[in-house]
Design an enzyme around this catalytic site. Structure first.
Site, PDB file in Angstrom:
ATOM      1  N   ARG A 107       0.804  -1.212   0.000  1.00 44.38           N
ATOM      2  CA  ARG A 107       0.000   0.000   0.000  1.00 44.38           C
ATOM      3  C   ARG A 107       0.849   1.280   0.000  1.00 44.38           C
ATOM      4  O   ARG A 107       0.548   2.216  -0.730  1.00 44.38           O
ATOM      5  CB  ARG A 107      -0.925   0.027   1.231  1.00 44.38           C
ATOM      6  CG  ARG A 107      -2.003  -1.043   1.214  1.00 44.38           C
ATOM      7  CD  ARG A 107      -2.854  -0.987  -0.032  1.00 44.38           C
ATOM      8  NE  ARG A 107      -3.358   0.352  -0.330  1.00 44.38           N
ATOM      9  CZ  ARG A 107      -3.939   0.696  -1.478  1.00 44.38           C
ATOM     10  NH1 ARG A 107      -4.068  -0.182  -2.441  1.00 44.38           N
ATOM     11  NH2 ARG A 107      -4.378   1.926  -1.662  1.00 44.38           N
ATOM     12  N   ARG A 184     -19.806 -13.724  -9.998  1.00 47.86           N
ATOM     13  CA  ARG A 184     -18.341 -13.799  -9.976  1.00 47.86           C
ATOM     14  C   ARG A 184     -17.838 -14.690  -8.841  1.00 47.86           C
ATOM     15  O   ARG A 184     -16.660 -15.063  -8.816  1.00 47.86           O
ATOM     16  CB  ARG A 184     -17.727 -12.409  -9.834  1.00 47.86           C
ATOM     17  CG  ARG A 184     -17.960 -11.772  -8.476  1.00 47.86           C
ATOM     18  CD  ARG A 184     -17.250 -10.443  -8.328  1.00 47.86           C
ATOM     19  NE  ARG A 184     -17.564  -9.807  -7.042  1.00 47.86           N
ATOM     20  CZ  ARG A 184     -16.936  -8.754  -6.564  1.00 47.86           C
ATOM     21  NH1 ARG A 184     -15.959  -8.190  -7.258  1.00 47.86           N
ATOM     22  NH2 ARG A 184     -17.275  -8.235  -5.395  1.00 47.86           N
ATOM     23  N   ARG A 202      11.125   4.168  -4.134  1.00 45.64           N
ATOM     24  CA  ARG A 202      11.355   3.567  -2.815  1.00 45.64           C
ATOM     25  C   ARG A 202      10.424   2.377  -2.607  1.00 45.64           C
ATOM     26  O   ARG A 202      10.856   1.319  -2.120  1.00 45.64           O
ATOM     27  CB  ARG A 202      11.119   4.609  -1.722  1.00 45.64           C
ATOM     28  CG  ARG A 202      11.457   4.121  -0.321  1.00 45.64           C
ATOM     29  CD  ARG A 202      11.157   5.192   0.724  1.00 45.64           C
ATOM     30  NE  ARG A 202      11.738   4.890   2.016  1.00 45.64           N
ATOM     31  CZ  ARG A 202      11.616   5.680   3.077  1.00 45.64           C
ATOM     32  NH1 ARG A 202      10.940   6.815   2.999  1.00 45.64           N
ATOM     33  NH2 ARG A 202      12.167   5.331   4.224  1.00 45.64           N
ATOM     34  N   ARG A 211       9.436  -9.491  -2.860  1.00 45.94           N
ATOM     35  CA  ARG A 211       8.762 -10.393  -3.797  1.00 45.94           C
ATOM     36  C   ARG A 211       9.624 -10.906  -4.941  1.00 45.94           C
ATOM     37  O   ARG A 211       9.250 -11.867  -5.606  1.00 45.94           O
ATOM     38  CB  ARG A 211       7.554  -9.653  -4.408  1.00 45.94           C
ATOM     39  CG  ARG A 211       6.558  -9.126  -3.385  1.00 45.94           C
ATOM     40  CD  ARG A 211       5.753 -10.233  -2.759  1.00 45.94           C
ATOM     41  NE  ARG A 211       4.648  -9.695  -1.969  1.00 45.94           N
ATOM     42  CZ  ARG A 211       3.648 -10.441  -1.476  1.00 45.94           C
ATOM     43  NH1 ARG A 211       3.621 -11.734  -1.683  1.00 45.94           N
ATOM     44  NH2 ARG A 211       2.685  -9.875  -0.763  1.00 45.94           N
TER      45      ARG A 211
END
Length: 259
Positions: A107, A184, A202, A211
């Site tokens: 986030r 869905r 950053r 990751r």
């Protein structure tokens, strides 16, 4: 037959540095920035922003470090807030909903705009098959059968439910949204999606560290490596401590040089 898709990444925007405006600032303050060589706009902006903090311009106040050395010094000292001044915007397609469920956990420094399954009809959706399944013919056949069954049920539910009698809303638009939202629920995590991602340097560095080489998540590694190949061109100094390594299975992963 279902459609299998692959990761594609387009860069929609990249770091931009209005050097003329910065030179006017320097002249107005009696400063002279000594630049070595031809730098990218991204790396130039990082150095300029960092030097403003101390007004360390000119022969007497510049240490003689190259741009790459200056940026690495900032990183090693933990002064990475300067890296937030440069950003990229990418359009990711051919990625799975499973991938984006993980991606949006990042986030700080990231912004997202993703295809909505509530407003978009997924009757003609594509799907992302994991390499571990694709490598096994039997598993691939069973996987495809399951995907086809889910997609067929989605289409059936969409067509079977009478929109005018659907409970909940007076607006046709909202009734349709409610219907697609309900249908869905049977679509698999392998459903392909599209997402626009904006992130600063950053945040991207943190994403790469977390990751880029993560075991057990091929899609994260693949996207991280694809992004790295683009951002290192625009700001090689910022990402100089990362490199791509090829694993035994032929897949790529990001290696970070710790200090």
């Amino acid at each position: 037959m279902i459609e299998i898709t692959a990761i594609q990444i387009e860069c929609l925007s990249k770091p931009n540095f209005q050097l003329d405006a910065f030179i006017r600032f320097l002249k107005a303050n009696g400063q002279d920035w000594i630049k070595e060589g031809t730098l990218t706009e991204g790396d130039s902006l990082i150095e300029a922003a960092g030097r403003v903090c101390y007004m360390s311009f000119g022969k007497d106040r510049q240490s003689g470090k190259t741009n790459a050395e200056y940026i690495m010094h900032l990183i090693r000292q933990g002064h990475e807030s300067v890296l937030e001044h440069i950003t990229w915007t990418f359009l990711l397609t051919g990625v799975s909903r499973a991938f984006t469920h993980q991606l949006v956990r990042h986030r700080v420094g990231f912004s997202y705009s993703q295809l909505s399954q509530q407003y978009h009809d997924e009757s003609d959706a594509s799907f992302v098959i994991p390499p571990a399944i694709a490598a096994c013919p039997k598993a691939t056949k069973e996987w495809k059968n399951s995907i086809e069954n889910s997609l067929s049920l989605y289409r059936k539910l969409i067509s079977d439910v009478e929109l005018d009698k659907h409970i909940g809303h007076e607006s046709k638009k909202e009734r349709l949204r409610d219907l697609r939202s309900a249908c869905r629920s049977i679509l698999p995590n392998a459903t392909e999606t599209k997402i626009v991602v904006t992130a600063n340097a950053r945040a991207i560095r943190h994403f790469f560290k977390m990751r880029g080489a993560i075991e057990g998540d091929w899609e994260m590694r693949a996207v991280a490596c694809a992004l790295f190949k683009q951002v290192q061109v625009d700001a090689p100094g910022v990402f100089q401590d990362f490199s791509i390594s090829v694993s035994k299975d032929g897949s790529e992963k990001l290696v970070h040089e710790s200090f």
